[in-house]
Structures are given as structure tokens and as C-alpha cells.
Scaffold this active site. Structure first.
Site, PDB file in Angstrom:
ATOM      1  N   GLY A  29     -44.368  35.734 -45.098  1.00 38.10           N
ATOM      2  CA  GLY A  29     -43.707  36.371 -43.951  1.00 38.10           C
ATOM      3  C   GLY A  29     -42.639  35.455 -43.357  1.00 38.10           C
ATOM      4  O   GLY A  29     -41.542  35.897 -43.011  1.00 38.10           O
ATOM      5  N   GLU A  57     -57.054  31.171 -42.059  1.00 39.32           N
ATOM      6  CA  GLU A  57     -57.518  32.456 -42.586  1.00 39.32           C
ATOM      7  C   GLU A  57     -58.178  32.194 -43.948  1.00 39.32           C
ATOM      8  O   GLU A  57     -57.516  31.748 -44.888  1.00 39.32           O
ATOM      9  CB  GLU A  57     -56.325  33.407 -42.756  1.00 39.32           C
ATOM     10  CG  GLU A  57     -56.735  34.784 -43.194  1.00 39.32           C
ATOM     11  CD  GLU A  57     -55.549  35.756 -43.285  1.00 39.32           C
ATOM     12  OE1 GLU A  57     -54.513  35.380 -43.846  1.00 39.32           O
ATOM     13  OE2 GLU A  57     -55.696  36.883 -42.795  1.00 39.32           O
ATOM     14  N   CYS A  72     -56.939  41.471 -43.196  1.00 42.68           N
ATOM     15  CA  CYS A  72     -56.135  40.662 -42.263  1.00 42.68           C
ATOM     16  C   CYS A  72     -56.741  40.656 -40.869  1.00 42.68           C
ATOM     17  O   CYS A  72     -56.664  39.661 -40.160  1.00 42.68           O
ATOM     18  CB  CYS A  72     -54.704  41.177 -42.231  1.00 42.68           C
ATOM     19  SG  CYS A  72     -54.606  42.956 -42.089  1.00 42.68           S
ATOM     20  N   LYS A 127     -43.024  47.420 -53.901  1.00 40.86           N
ATOM     21  CA  LYS A 127     -43.567  46.443 -54.843  1.00 40.86           C
ATOM     22  C   LYS A 127     -45.034  46.191 -54.531  1.00 40.86           C
ATOM     23  O   LYS A 127     -45.373  45.555 -53.536  1.00 40.86           O
ATOM     24  CB  LYS A 127     -42.821  45.105 -54.766  1.00 40.86           C
ATOM     25  CG  LYS A 127     -43.225  44.209 -55.935  1.00 40.86           C
ATOM     26  CD  LYS A 127     -43.066  42.732 -55.647  1.00 40.86           C
ATOM     27  CE  LYS A 127     -44.339  41.997 -55.359  1.00 40.86           C
ATOM     28  NZ  LYS A 127     -45.429  42.099 -56.308  1.00 40.86           N
ATOM     29  N   GLY A 139     -48.795  40.809 -45.885  1.00 39.19           N
ATOM     30  CA  GLY A 139     -49.279  39.734 -46.750  1.00 39.19           C
ATOM     31  C   GLY A 139     -49.451  38.456 -45.961  1.00 39.19           C
ATOM     32  O   GLY A 139     -49.722  38.487 -44.753  1.00 39.19           O
ATOM     33  N   SER A 140     -49.264  37.337 -46.631  1.00 39.85           N
ATOM     34  CA  SER A 140     -49.565  36.053 -45.999  1.00 39.85           C
ATOM     35  C   SER A 140     -48.487  35.644 -44.994  1.00 39.85           C
ATOM     36  O   SER A 140     -47.320  36.020 -45.127  1.00 39.85           O
ATOM     37  CB  SER A 140     -49.696  34.972 -47.067  1.00 39.85           C
ATOM     38  OG  SER A 140     -48.471  34.844 -47.756  1.00 39.85           O
ATOM     39  N   THR A 141     -48.891  34.858 -44.026  1.00 36.01           N
ATOM     40  CA  THR A 141     -47.956  34.359 -43.015  1.00 36.01           C
ATOM     41  C   THR A 141     -46.883  33.494 -43.676  1.00 36.01           C
ATOM     42  O   THR A 141     -45.710  33.527 -43.287  1.00 36.01           O
ATOM     43  CB  THR A 141     -48.737  33.577 -41.945  1.00 36.01           C
ATOM     44  OG1 THR A 141     -49.599  34.513 -41.284  1.00 36.01           O
ATOM     45  CG2 THR A 141     -47.823  32.942 -40.916  1.00 36.01           C
ATOM     46  N   GLU A 142     -47.279  32.759 -44.702  1.00 34.97           N
ATOM     47  CA  GLU A 142     -46.321  31.882 -45.392  1.00 34.97           C
ATOM     48  C   GLU A 142     -45.149  32.693 -45.975  1.00 34.97           C
ATOM     49  O   GLU A 142     -43.980  32.359 -45.769  1.00 34.97           O
ATOM     50  CB  GLU A 142     -47.078  31.184 -46.514  1.00 34.97           C
ATOM     51  CG  GLU A 142     -46.341  30.074 -47.183  1.00 34.97           C
ATOM     52  CD  GLU A 142     -47.065  29.685 -48.476  1.00 34.97           C
ATOM     53  OE1 GLU A 142     -48.253  30.042 -48.643  1.00 34.97           O
ATOM     54  OE2 GLU A 142     -46.412  29.043 -49.309  1.00 34.97           O
ATOM     55  N   GLU A 155     -46.517  42.329 -41.243  1.00 33.71           N
ATOM     56  CA  GLU A 155     -47.925  42.396 -40.862  1.00 33.71           C
ATOM     57  C   GLU A 155     -48.619  41.299 -41.646  1.00 33.71           C
ATOM     58  O   GLU A 155     -48.750  41.398 -42.865  1.00 33.71           O
ATOM     59  CB  GLU A 155     -48.465  43.796 -41.186  1.00 33.71           C
ATOM     60  CG  GLU A 155     -49.696  44.131 -40.402  1.00 33.71           C
ATOM     61  CD  GLU A 155     -50.940  43.811 -41.184  1.00 33.71           C
ATOM     62  OE1 GLU A 155     -51.451  42.673 -41.022  1.00 33.71           O
ATOM     63  OE2 GLU A 155     -51.382  44.667 -41.943  1.00 33.71           O
TER      64      GLU A 155
HETATM   65  P1  NDP Z   1     -48.868  36.962 -50.609  1.00 31.38           P
HETATM   66  O1  NDP Z   1     -48.345  37.020 -49.226  1.00 31.38           O
HETATM   67  O2  NDP Z   1     -48.314  35.948 -51.537  1.00 31.38           O
HETATM   68  O3  NDP Z   1     -48.695  38.377 -51.340  1.00 31.38           O
HETATM   69  C1  NDP Z   1     -48.439  39.599 -50.696  1.00 31.38           C
HETATM   70  C2  NDP Z   1     -47.326  40.352 -51.421  1.00 31.38           C
HETATM   71  O4  NDP Z   1     -46.106  39.603 -51.321  1.00 31.38           O
HETATM   72  C3  NDP Z   1     -47.571  40.527 -52.914  1.00 31.38           C
HETATM   73  O5  NDP Z   1     -47.008  41.752 -53.341  1.00 31.38           O
HETATM   74  C4  NDP Z   1     -46.802  39.360 -53.502  1.00 31.38           C
HETATM   75  O6  NDP Z   1     -46.432  39.559 -54.845  1.00 31.38           O
HETATM   76  C5  NDP Z   1     -45.580  39.333 -52.616  1.00 31.38           C
HETATM   77  N1  NDP Z   1     -44.870  38.058 -52.571  1.00 31.38           N
HETATM   78  C6  NDP Z   1     -45.362  36.813 -52.815  1.00 31.38           C
HETATM   79  N2  NDP Z   1     -44.405  35.895 -52.631  1.00 31.38           N
HETATM   80  C7  NDP Z   1     -43.279  36.551 -52.282  1.00 31.38           C
HETATM   81  C8  NDP Z   1     -41.948  36.149 -51.955  1.00 31.38           C
HETATM   82  N3  NDP Z   1     -41.580  34.876 -51.960  1.00 31.38           N
HETATM   83  N4  NDP Z   1     -41.043  37.103 -51.634  1.00 31.38           N
HETATM   84  C9  NDP Z   1     -41.395  38.405 -51.592  1.00 31.38           C
HETATM   85  N5  NDP Z   1     -42.632  38.846 -51.912  1.00 31.38           N
HETATM   86  C10 NDP Z   1     -43.566  37.939 -52.229  1.00 31.38           C
HETATM   87  O7  NDP Z   1     -50.421  36.814 -50.536  1.00 31.38           O
HETATM   88  P2  NDP Z   1     -51.378  36.178 -51.669  1.00 31.38           P
HETATM   89  O8  NDP Z   1     -51.735  37.267 -52.564  1.00 31.38           O
HETATM   90  O9  NDP Z   1     -50.777  34.966 -52.295  1.00 31.38           O
HETATM   91  O10 NDP Z   1     -52.604  35.711 -50.798  1.00 31.38           O
HETATM   92  C11 NDP Z   1     -52.543  34.436 -50.144  1.00 31.38           C
HETATM   93  C12 NDP Z   1     -53.201  34.491 -48.807  1.00 31.38           C
HETATM   94  O11 NDP Z   1     -52.480  35.379 -47.972  1.00 31.38           O
HETATM   95  C13 NDP Z   1     -54.603  35.057 -48.808  1.00 31.38           C
HETATM   96  O12 NDP Z   1     -55.525  34.080 -49.105  1.00 31.38           O
HETATM   97  C14 NDP Z   1     -54.717  35.569 -47.416  1.00 31.38           C
HETATM   98  O13 NDP Z   1     -55.092  34.533 -46.545  1.00 31.38           O
HETATM   99  C15 NDP Z   1     -53.331  36.032 -47.077  1.00 31.38           C
HETATM  100  N6  NDP Z   1     -53.151  37.480 -47.244  1.00 31.38           N
HETATM  101  C16 NDP Z   1     -53.069  38.241 -46.148  1.00 31.38           C
HETATM  102  C17 NDP Z   1     -52.948  39.603 -46.281  1.00 31.38           C
HETATM  103  C18 NDP Z   1     -52.873  40.486 -45.094  1.00 31.38           C
HETATM  104  O14 NDP Z   1     -53.145  41.688 -45.209  1.00 31.38           O
HETATM  105  N7  NDP Z   1     -52.485  39.980 -43.954  1.00 31.38           N
HETATM  106  C19 NDP Z   1     -52.934  40.271 -47.570  1.00 31.38           C
HETATM  107  C20 NDP Z   1     -52.955  39.371 -48.697  1.00 31.38           C
HETATM  108  C21 NDP Z   1     -53.078  38.026 -48.500  1.00 31.38           C
HETATM  109  P3  NDP Z   1     -47.406  39.052 -56.040  1.00 31.38           P
HETATM  110  O15 NDP Z   1     -48.682  39.781 -55.883  1.00 31.38           O
HETATM  111  O16 NDP Z   1     -46.639  39.497 -57.235  1.00 31.38           O
HETATM  112  O17 NDP Z   1     -47.521  37.565 -55.879  1.00 31.38           O
END
Ligand code: NDP
Length: 477
Positions: free
Chosen positions: A240, A388, A291, A183, A235-238, A257
Site C-alpha cells: 500500500g 500483523e 485484515c 489482478k 493487501g499488505s501495508t508495505e 485497504e
Molecule cells: P501483498 O500485499 O503482497 O499482496 C496483495 C496483492 O498485491 C496481490 O495480488 C499481490 O500480487 C499484489 N502485489 C504485491 N506486490 C505488489 C506491487 N509491488 N505492486 C502491485 N501489486 C502488488 O500481500 P502478501 O500476499 O505478500 O502478504 C503479505 C502480508 O500482507 C500478509 O502476511 C499479511 O500480513 C498482509 N496481507 C493483508 C491483507 C489484507 O487483507 N489487509 C491481505 C493479504 C495480505 P501477488 O499475489 O502476485 O504477489
């Protein structure tokens, strides 16, 4: 001294071969998703690029069922040397379509073409080449004589390196014999869908890789689905933490990660000009949406004034603007939501008393833009030193002794990366052993290689990607 202007040097957007609409990829075929049709936009000017029909819940069921059939059938029984051939084919096709992918990535993500062309796309190909080599040698990777794959892997990736993250996830999963439901992030689906085209052309058995462009509800459905044996997430820690909570007790494998707040530590014996380049690359590469970005500069007090003055002079030469222009150093922020987050945190930086500085720079009127920014007078308690920001914003702190540098660098909930700048090799080794970070760069920053494991401690997640260690995340060990 006179300063020469740069003539515009834009790549043609025709190279991207943009189609008016894109479909999801399930069981070896492209089809309209059963979710909504959305428009993906160019963050540099907010114009629509293409329509994408998103996956719905029925597509998740179909994709997982197809991945299971492929795992129980042709892919699961295929010898590693045959799997490797498919990976080599994908790697070569990424190289052949490299220019197209680079322009498409810059259009959809906003990153400068220089970066998508020289970093994202070559590294994506390199990950497939590297893992192709492992496919028939897994028995020698240190996981026992015949390590087994895990099964169907749900992979959820972010928007900051759309194709590269797809490659980081798909290549090791396939090399180890798993099948995949990927995804991509909602704001950057296009290069993952072109990768699906490449995978179709490489003639992989149907169902080995499925790509579900969609919103977060589909990511959540993958996490919750009983038919998925492993979740790999960046993606985000939240999010995760949500994944970790959801899979607890289910026996599902997970690798996460997540975010970071890396310290880039400059000692007084460091080569300052090189350190300035490393600081710029550490935090302004990909607009700081990285990240492992070096978002906290820790500089030894005795050289702080000189280093900051030099950094400011360098920042004044950065060119911010059209991502497709080959002279551009800093492109657009990926989305309105991310820009809002950067603005909120930088406003908090000022409110809490740090001193803000940006070079004079004219930002385009349309699109999502943020000028390179540094904050001095930052204390460890400030939000900009703890959270972050994920944008082109550097928080500068000072230290006097190596012990104080370690103390400050490790004073974070994260633990993904760090940098050390010094001419003393012994100091590099001593710092690296004390920094709680998965990756420590010495006299460089933001260098990536498929042979080198990448991943974090603490709230930066767990599991490694790349290298021999990364294979362990896709084997049932
Ligand atoms: P998210 O963690 O929300 O998004 C990363 C991926 O997870 C996207 O494909 C997203 O889908 C998907 N996702 C979101 N919510 C869920 C869920 N509940 N269950 C499963 N998958 C989910 O990051 P954001 O894009 O909202 O960015 C927010 C913050 O996160 C940034 O400001 C940054 O600080 C951090 N971040 C860190 C990253 C890293 O590489 N460590 C990368 C991206 C963000 P969708 O796009 O459809 O919402």
C-alpha cells in the site's frame, strides 16, 4: 462425559469442475497470457490443482486499452438502469454456481468449506445485488445530481478472500459506470477466473471487466500505467505504501485497504460464553488470515483467568483439517510463505517472553498447517502485539479501566477494526466514539454486510468499501 467423534463429511471436489488449465480474460475473451504458465496448488496437501497461464506486459496494454474502449463506448454511455441489469445477472449466476465456487475457493485457498459456502460466496452475490440496486440511483447517493465515474480502474486483490474481494471491488466499480482491470493474487486465481466466465455469460460488453491472473509485476504495471485512472488495492501495508508513493503527484485516484491489529475488548460484565465465541470467530475465522481479525484480546483483569480457561476449553473442540470437510473449523494456511511468516512471529513471541498455548491437535503431514495458538503474558512492546501475524494466533493483554482499554487498543499503527463486549449500551457508544478504528463491532465480531462501509485509519489505509460511502471511491467526486 463421553465425546462423540465426527464422521467425515467431505464435499466432493468434483463439484468444483476444475479444469486442467485456466486462461486470462481480456476484451471479452479468454486467451493464454503472454507470461509464464504456473501451477496453482491446494494448500491443504500441496498437490497441483490446475495450470494458469499468467498475463505478461503485452496483456496489460491490451486489457487497459480494452477497458478504455469500453469506457469511452458502450459502457460509458449506458444508462444506470441498464448497467444494473448486468449486475443483477452476475449476482444470480454467482448464486446458481454457489456450490461450485465454494468448493473451488476452498481448494485454492485452504479455507473451510463451511466458510466459503456460508460466508464468502453468499456475500459475493450480495455485493452484486446491493450495487445493482444503486446503479440507477447514484444521483440520490449524496454526491450531486449526476455523479460521474472515474474511468479505467486497476484493482489488485489479495488471497485471503479471493472471490469476495473481487466482488467488493468489481460490483461498486461497475455500478458507478467504471471499467475494470482486475489482478487476483498469484496463489488464488481460480474463482476470479470463474467470475470472468460468469461475466462473459452475462454478456457484458467486451473490455468492461478484464481479469489478469499474474504475479506482482503485473500489479506494479497497473499501478504505474498512465492509462489507469484509479487504483483500488487490498493487501499488505508495505505494498500500500509503495502504491501511494508511486501515484503521488499523478492525479490518479487511490483507495487502500491494508492490514490491521484489531483489539477485541472484553469487559467484566460481558456475557462470557458469547464473548468466547466472538473471540474464536474474531481470530480463527479464515485461519486468522483476515485484515480485520481480532488478533489482540484485551480482557478486563478481574475476569482474565476465567475467560482464558473458558477459551482454552473451547479451542480444544475446534476441528483442524480437511478444508472440504463440512465439520472443519480451521483449514490450511494459504501458502508456504505465509506459514513461514506465522512461524517466525510466533517464535518471536516466545523469545520475547510471552507464554504460548495450543490445544492438542494433530496436523496433517502435507500442506501448510498451523495449530490455533494463544499467547498470554503479552506486553504491548512484543512483536506479536504490534505486527500483523495474519494467522490463527491470539495475543492476550489485560486492562483495568475503560481508559486503559482505549489507550491500549489505540496503541497501534493500524486502525481497521475493534470489538467491544459489555452489557452496557452506554459503554459501547462511549468506547466506539474513542476507538480509532474504521469498524467497531459490539457483542459480535467479523460480521460483514454490503450496506455497511468498511475501511481503515492510519496504516490500515483509506477509502471505504460498501454502503453509500463506498460509492464515493468509484465516483469522480
Ligand atoms: P501483498 O500485499 O503482497 O499482496 C496483495 C496483492 O498485491 C496481490 O495480488 C499481490 O500480487 C499484489 N502485489 C504485491 N506486490 C505488489 C506491487 N509491488 N505492486 C502491485 N501489486 C502488488 O500481500 P502478501 O500476499 O505478500 O502478504 C503479505 C502480508 O500482507 C500478509 O502476511 C499479511 O500480513 C498482509 N496481507 C493483508 C491483507 C489484507 O487483507 N489487509 C491481505 C493479504 C495480505 P501477488 O499475489 O502476485 O504477489
Amino acid at each position: 462425559m463421553s465425546i462423540f467423534d465426527y464422521a467425515p463429511a467431505p464435499e466432493s471436489r468434483d463439484i468444483a469442475r476444475l479444469k486442467p488449465s485456466y486462461q486470462i480474460f481480456v476484451d471479452g475473451a479468454f486467451r493464454d497470457g503472454s507470461g509464464e504458465a504456473i501451477k496453482t496448488i491446494n494448500p491443504a496437501d500441496e498437490t497441483p490443482l490446475a495450470e494458469v497461464t499468467e498475463a505478461g506486459p503485452a496483456d496489460v496494454e491490451d486489457a487497459i486499452a480494452a477497458a478504455r474502449r469500453a469506457f469511452d463506448g458502450p459502457w460509458g454511455s449506458m444508462p444506470g438502469r441498464e448497467r444494473g441489469k448486468y449486475l443483477f445477472r452476475i449476482a444470480r449466476a454467482i448464486q446458481e454456481r454457489g456450490r461450485e465456487l465454494a468448493v473451488l475457493e476452498s481448494l485454492d485457498n485452504g479455507k473451510p468449506i463451511r466458510e466459503s459456502r456460508d460466508v464468502d460466496i453468499p456475500l459475493a452475490a450480495a455485493h452484486f445485488f446491493y450495487h445493482a440496486g444503486w446503479a440507477d440511483k447514484l444521483g440520490y447517493a449524496g454526491f450531486g445530481p449526476s455523479p460521474k465515474p472515474i474511468g479505467v480502474v486497476g484493482q489488485i486483490i489479495p488471497w485471503n478472500f479471493p472471490l469476495l474481494m473481487a466482488a467488493w471491488k468489481i460490483a461498486p466499480a461497475l455500478a458507478c459506470g467504471n471499467t475494470v482491470v482486475l489482478k487476483p493474487a498469484e496463489t488464488t486465481p481460480l474463482t476470479a477466473l470463474v467470475l470472468a466466465e460468469i461475466i462473459a455469460e452475462a454478456d457484458l460488453p467486451p473490455g468492461v471487466v478484464n481479469v489478469l491472473a499474474s504475479n506482482k509485476s503485473i500489479g506494479q504495471a497497473l499501478v504505474e500505467h498512465d492509462g489507469v485512472d484509479k487504483i483500488a488495492f487490498t493487501g499488505s501495508t508495505e505494498v500500500g505504501k509503495f502504491i501511494q508513493r508511486t501515484v503521488a503527484g499523478t492525479g490518479k485516484h487511490v483507495s487502500l485497504e491494508l492490514g490491521g491489529k484489531a483489539a477485541n475488548i472484553v469487559f467484566d460484565d460481558a456475557p462470557l460464553d458469547q464473548a468466547v465465541e466472538g473471540i474464536v470467530n474474531g481470530i480463527f475465522f479464515n485461519q486468522g488470515q483476515v485484515c480485520c481479525a481480532g488478533s489482540r484480546l484485551l480482557v478486563q483483569e478481574s475476569i482474565a483467568d476465567e475467560l482464558i480457561a473458558s477459551l482454552q476449553r473451547r479451542l480444544a473442540t475446534l476441528r483442524v483439517g480437511d478444508p472440504l470437510d463440512k465439520n472443519t473449523d480451521v483449514g490450511a494456511i494459504n501458502s508456504a510463505a505465509q506459514l513461514t511468516k506465522i512461524r517466525e512471529l510466533t517464535a518471536a513471541g516466545e523469545d520475547e517472553g510471552a507464554t504460548r498455548w495450543s490445544p492438542p491437535c494433530e496436523l496433517p503431514e502435507r500442506g501448510f498447517w498451523f495449530a490455533p495458538t494463544i499467547f498470554t503474558g503479552v506486553s504491548q512492546a512484543h512483536r506479536i502485539a504490534r505486527e500483523e501475524i495474519f494467522g490463527p494466533v491470539l495475543a492476550v493483554l489485560t486492562f483495568r479501566t475503560p481508559a486503559e482499554a482505549i489507550e491500549k487498543a489505540n496503541n497501534t499503527a493500524y486502525g481497521l477494526s475493534a470489538g467491544v463486549w459489555t452489557e452496557k449500551g452506554s459503554r459501547i457508544l462511549s468506547m466506539a466514539s474513542k476507538l480509532r478504528a474504521g469498524v467497531v463491532w459490539a457483542n459480535t465480531f467479523n460480521r460483514f454486510d454490503p450496506t455497511s462501509p468498511f475501511g481503515g485509519y492510519k496504516e490500515s489505509g483509506f477509502g471505504r468499501e460498501g454502503g453509500r460511502h463506498g460509492l464515493g471511491a468509484y465516483l469522480d467526486v
